[in-house]
Design a protein around this motif. Sequence first.
Motif, PDB file in Angstrom:
ATOM      1  N   GLU A 303       0.813  -1.210   0.000  1.00  0.00           N
ATOM      2  CA  GLU A 303       0.000   0.000   0.000  1.00  0.00           C
ATOM      3  C   GLU A 303       0.851   1.266   0.000  1.00  0.00           C
ATOM      4  N   PHE A 305      -0.184   4.630   1.547  1.00  0.00           N
ATOM      5  CA  PHE A 305      -1.274   5.159   2.343  1.00  0.00           C
ATOM      6  C   PHE A 305      -1.821   6.464   1.755  1.00  0.00           C
ATOM      7  N   MET A 306      -3.123   6.492   1.542  1.00  0.00           N
ATOM      8  CA  MET A 306      -3.854   7.644   1.020  1.00  0.00           C
ATOM      9  C   MET A 306      -3.501   7.996  -0.443  1.00  0.00           C
ATOM     10  N   HIS A 328      -5.390  15.254  -1.170  1.00  0.00           N
ATOM     11  CA  HIS A 328      -5.112  14.984   0.233  1.00  0.00           C
ATOM     12  C   HIS A 328      -4.079  15.997   0.685  1.00  0.00           C
ATOM     13  N   VAL A 330      -1.979  16.226   3.359  1.00  0.00           N
ATOM     14  CA  VAL A 330      -0.708  15.894   4.034  1.00  0.00           C
ATOM     15  C   VAL A 330      -0.028  14.709   3.358  1.00  0.00           C
ATOM     16  N   ASP A 331       1.251  14.512   3.699  1.00  0.00           N
ATOM     17  CA  ASP A 331       2.049  13.392   3.197  1.00  0.00           C
ATOM     18  C   ASP A 331       2.098  13.361   1.683  1.00  0.00           C
ATOM     19  N   ILE A 400      28.848   5.130   1.794  1.00  0.00           N
ATOM     20  CA  ILE A 400      29.810   4.689   2.809  1.00  0.00           C
ATOM     21  C   ILE A 400      30.878   5.759   3.017  1.00  0.00           C
ATOM     22  N   ARG A 403      29.482   8.675   4.879  1.00  0.00           N
ATOM     23  CA  ARG A 403      29.302   8.383   6.303  1.00  0.00           C
ATOM     24  C   ARG A 403      30.634   8.352   7.040  1.00  0.00           C
TER      25      ARG A 403
ATOM     26  N   ASP B 220       8.208  14.709   8.751  1.00  0.00           N
ATOM     27  CA  ASP B 220       7.135  15.357   8.001  1.00  0.00           C
ATOM     28  C   ASP B 220       6.016  15.832   8.921  1.00  0.00           C
ATOM     29  N   ARG B 221       6.322  15.981  10.198  1.00  0.00           N
ATOM     30  CA  ARG B 221       5.330  16.463  11.154  1.00  0.00           C
ATOM     31  C   ARG B 221       6.015  17.439  12.114  1.00  0.00           C
ATOM     32  N   ARG B 255      -2.741   7.153  12.225  1.00  0.00           N
ATOM     33  CA  ARG B 255      -1.756   6.899  11.164  1.00  0.00           C
ATOM     34  C   ARG B 255      -1.414   8.184  10.436  1.00  0.00           C
ATOM     35  N   LYS B 258       0.760  10.587  12.693  1.00  0.00           N
ATOM     36  CA  LYS B 258       2.161  10.178  12.886  1.00  0.00           C
ATOM     37  C   LYS B 258       2.670  10.567  14.267  1.00  0.00           C
ATOM     38  N   PHE B 268      24.640  10.542  11.103  1.00  0.00           N
ATOM     39  CA  PHE B 268      24.250  10.383   9.701  1.00  0.00           C
ATOM     40  C   PHE B 268      22.903  11.041   9.384  1.00  0.00           C
ATOM     41  N   ASP B 318      26.014   0.746   8.377  1.00  0.00           N
ATOM     42  CA  ASP B 318      27.242   0.405   7.632  1.00  0.00           C
ATOM     43  C   ASP B 318      28.019   1.681   7.347  1.00  0.00           C
ATOM     44  N   PHE B 319      29.247   1.678   7.688  1.00  0.00           N
ATOM     45  CA  PHE B 319      30.105   2.794   7.257  1.00  0.00           C
ATOM     46  C   PHE B 319      31.570   2.409   7.363  1.00  0.00           C
TER      47      PHE B 319
END
Lengths: 465, 319
Positions: A303, A305-306, A328, A330-331, A400, A403, B220-221, B255, B258, B268, B318-319
Amino acid sequence: MSAQFKYRNHIAPRTEPKAKACWTPRLDRWTETYVRWSPRGTYLATFHGKGIALWGGEEFRQVQKFSHPGVQFIDFSPTEKYIVTFSPHVDQRTEEPQSIIIWDSRSGQKKRAFNAERPPVWPVFKWSNDDRYFARIWEECVSVYETPSFGLLDKKSIKVTGIKDFSWSPTDNIVAYWIAEDKDVPAKVSLLAIPSREEIFHMREEAFLWTAWRLKRIQAFAWEPVNNKFGIIAGEPPSVSVTFFQVNKGQAPTELKKLEKRPCNNLFWSPQGQFVVLAGLRSMNGALEFIDTKDFQVMMSTEHFMATDIEWDPTGRYVASCVSWWGHKVDNAYWLWSFQGKILKRQTVDKFCQLLWRPRPPSLLVQTDIKDIKKNMKKYAANFEVQDKMRYSKASREIIEKRQKQMQTFTDYRKKTLEQFQADKEQRLRLRNGQDTDTLTSNEKDFEEETVEFLVKKDTIPVEE
Amino acid sequence: MFQDPKYAPAAPLITTNAIITILTTTTIITITTTIITITTTIITITTTIITITILITITTTLPLVSRIWDVETGACNTTLEMKTSVRGVGFSYSGTMIAYTTDKMMGHNSELSIIDVREPNNVDSTPIMKTQVTPSNTKALSVLWGPLDEYVVTGHEDGSIIKWDMRTGKKIEVGKEHTKQIKDMQLSHDGMMLITASMDTTARLWDITNLEALKLYKTDRPVNSAAISPLVDTYPHVVMGGGQEAMDVTTTSSRIGKFDARFFHLVFEDEFARVKGHFGPINSIRFHPNGRGYASGGEDGYVRVHVFDDAYYQFKFDF
């Protein structure tokens, strides 16, 4: 509203893990409503209060603009030679037609204007496959116009009493139209050659192949774009069923498969056929099922969602599921999947509205080239696989390396701050009257240990001697 | 975690490090001919000495007052009258000073004040330092002391954070990275790093000495609270909580809201875990001082206390 898009050169059939991304500069107020691709992907049309702008070329610069205040709909001719624009805004001071304007896409020249019907229908004109003719129904007539003169063919329309609809052959300059049943006169389908106006074929109702099914509440119907299957979604939630049929020449369609209790309200065929995505859009939470109609195996049940929209890429290799801001709030995001339902990318974009895959131009390869490629697919594929692998390993190597660099920077930073922290120890002790509270156990010797004993439980178990 | 009355723990608060060991030893086995009587259980409680003495609370109802409480006895030591509501409050490292910020209302500017609380029974409500926050800045909603009682940091309505010299009341540094209101500020266990949570859906990590922005954690909130793991040098993690504001949630679905607690790698900036449970926005989140769990308080009226399982410690990037 701004728009961004990515494109990639169409070289040859291949499996490429990621589209080559080309970002145009993000421009605010780039379009005021939505965007449209031309049928071959040459132009991107954007909508503005004053008219339409076309973007294209290697750098996606503005290549043409058409002034048509209040423009709401546009339509391209099949070979992109002409563009038709529609605006409901009419200037009362002039009597010239101004609702519908046909333009030359390349030069920007206004070719002809027409009045719109009320209520307006869109698209109003249907084009022949080669852009040579375009036609509309007007007062029980088919009016065929020719290009490049834009005059009415033979200066008169073709009168067809009771005409319901018509369409052009996808390959030849032939118009097919149908007339609905009227009292004693049965329904009729006729084919008409243009420009000769010769009726080359007609068929009465008795000759039609009829099959009727009784289905409860049809929600969606879709033909497979190639081959000859179609799918129907019917029923009320939660007992929505999806039925697939096959049409064979001269035979009644046969039911291939019925999938019961599916959380979906739309179905989307791959442009290449065979694969289909069942989607429960909007109110159905965005359930997605990827189905192979060869054996009706559910390849993936997942899925987004929305989700509000599903868009197949023109090659049938990728599917985009979108949560549009129009549907919609949001998101807002678009997610990319493989045709098998493997998630490839989740991209969240604030106030994301619309995703449109760029249509591809007809292949420059001739049939023999395509045959040759298909025959030697293994040879070419091996080459591409190596490239893909290199790209993958490069991507993970880059992560990598990034990081490692970040970690090194942070370790150095912490070393410095911890040195400072140690250097400040005296001061901290002084501020808290000599009590070391740097760690949870640093004043452990000051702890008082107390042992409390009490009976928690008493069990009596008889044991044999 | 607790919205009203607002409270701030005294700075030298060391969490009661009560280690409870349950020993199931078969200490007494009485054997008569057929019966075995089993088991007493010994519970050993190791108690640390708690150095907390005072606690401050603020009630926002009129009359506007701040109260200073004795934690051990529960007695209210001092009541300070305020002109406008107090929005942020914090004890200094030494626990001898309190900084608080007041709201901009009824013709009064938002102010930052510091009072001395060395004599808990006789606190002089006259601030030893007082500075006007508005109108040259937006109002200060939260306040936090630097590690050595030398400066305080305030979090503002427009998303900026400002470092003030506690003696002169002058601005030392301004950190302007967030675009919306700062909802929470917390220090790392050593006081060297600062994490800010903002309505702009992000949290940021800062160096406290120069307010240099170090890291950015995107969601996102709106983020209402963020915390740095006390085990930051072994498990460089941050936890954040928030969610769609109640008034913006069009459906009751948690949902869409959130309301998950989200774990990010501190270095990171990648999210690696989410914990569900709340059905309203998380308002406050903290790591346990030993870094082996966390607690979150939500608009739903629940405080959820979590202890990490083995997977938490085994997970590595992983790094």
